[in-house]
Write an enzyme that holds these catalytic residues in place. Sequence first.
Site, PDB file in Angstrom:
ATOM      1  N   SER A 254      58.945  72.837   0.787  1.00  0.00           N
ATOM      2  CA  SER A 254      58.403  73.436   2.010  1.00  0.00           C
ATOM      3  C   SER A 254      59.216  72.869   3.165  1.00  0.00           C
ATOM      4  O   SER A 254      59.930  71.889   3.005  1.00  0.00           O
ATOM      5  CB  SER A 254      56.933  73.078   2.175  1.00  0.00           C
ATOM      6  OG  SER A 254      56.820  71.758   2.660  1.00  0.00           O
ATOM      7  N   LYS A 255      59.098  73.493   4.309  1.00  0.00           N
ATOM      8  CA  LYS A 255      59.865  73.037   5.484  1.00  0.00           C
ATOM      9  C   LYS A 255      59.562  71.577   5.807  1.00  0.00           C
ATOM     10  O   LYS A 255      60.408  70.844   6.274  1.00  0.00           O
ATOM     11  CB  LYS A 255      59.528  73.911   6.707  1.00  0.00           C
ATOM     12  CG  LYS A 255      60.313  75.211   6.744  1.00  0.00           C
ATOM     13  CD  LYS A 255      61.534  75.124   7.654  1.00  0.00           C
ATOM     14  CE  LYS A 255      62.672  76.021   7.215  1.00  0.00           C
ATOM     15  NZ  LYS A 255      62.471  77.430   7.449  1.00  0.00           N
TER      16      LYS A 255
END
Length: 491
Positions: A254-255
Amino acid sequence: MSKEVRVRFAPSPTGHLHIGGARSALFNYFFARHHGGKFIIRIEDTDRKRNVEDAEAKLIESMRWIGTEWDESIDKEGQYGPYRSMDRLEIYTEYLNKLLEEGKAYHCYCTEDELNEEREAQKARGEMPRYSGKCRCLTSEQISTFKAEGRTSSIRFRVPENKEFVVHDHIRGEVTFDSNGIGDFVIARPDGIPTYNFAVTIDDYLMKISHVIRGEEHLSNTPRQLMIYDAFGWETPDFAHVSLILNPDRQKMSKRDESIIQFVEQYRELGYLPEALVNFLALLGWSPEGEEEIFTMEELIKRFTLDRVSKSPSVFDIEKLNWMNNHYMKLAPLERIVDLALPHMQKAGQLPEQLSPEQRAWAEQVIALYQEQMAYAAQIVNLASLFFTNELEYNEEAKQVLAEEQVPEVMRAFHEEIVNGDDYTPDFIKQALKNVQKATGHKGKKLFMPVRVAATGVTHGPDLATSLYLLGRDKVAARVLNVADNHKQFV
Ligand code: GLU
């Protein structure tokens, strides 16, 4: 290859170059050069909410840093420009109008609230949320009423019913999508700006893109793009969707995932070498024939083929990257390593911003000591910290060495040797150690290890005489004397 190879990397300017993006870019680049084709960078900036200032320039800078060269882009006009989506609005409008005229697209006046309500109701019934097609066949009265209410309209693509769309993917084989699973989707927002799926199709077609090589996350967009090609009667490019890169826990990244450094710029800042990062990223999902793992850009271009790109996801292994970077650092000229390492030492306050020629020469020698050991240049700050502290901290292993009974005698004899010499060079230090051996009868590990530990704080390190020389006579003398005087403390 029968058709002219033209491939593109099409980042959205939403931030720095991500390692996943960099890998896609590299695969495109290898493929283009392998086939003597063209590599294009196109900026896809129609999702304006997500655009980040400066991102475009940073993306280009990172692409240059990893060593790719492009034939057409925003900074290199070609025959098929402009190469930034927002500069192509007139082109999109022309094609949107064509679809509207042919009834293949229509205006949708639904409000956000209405669409949300519809979605919620579908979910509550256990259905897959998709647009109901409410505005598919509006009468002119209905349209007038909506307009009178001040509603704006987006443009939706009329998805054909009961049709199969097959992606012939070079990596994944045939992937079939049923059009009934896809609702009429928005191709232009009320402000007239097209969405990604529309713009990408028009651009890939008009820019004569032969192969679309991109991340697996776009596979679900592909049937929508195929529908648009179909609506215009255009031939589609070939597709190749590259599998995900998983984080070290084998999870989707994920970011905010902190288990992994995600942006090329960060690797650059830490002092990784671009050729190592390229070599490493190339092997995430692609494998050449044979066991070899070290490849230059030229070799990667020569060997790269889509049929050796894996269908399964790859796992990001930082140990492997560090091993690879260390390999390239060892081969690099010292000057290059100095240029990378010095700023880290300055930032950490180990060295002043302005260096005298003597300070620079000294720093270069310190960096040279650790060239073999560094995984990346920022590590120099920790590796070389013993040159900059006044009080060394000895860990358990070091304390055990200093607790040995011969230590005070060896320390004093060595102290005596170095404070009384006029000279202080690596050769002088080697001679001093020999003299201590003669005088005390202690040799080998019993002699060198305590001297190393007392002066450097660690049991393993680079060449002893050079390290002691670069530390300087005063520091070494003070440290060995301190160990002799406080021997009890280690026992
Ligand atoms: N602009 C898209 C992205 O940044 C790339 C889409 C594509 O390659 O088709 O993810």
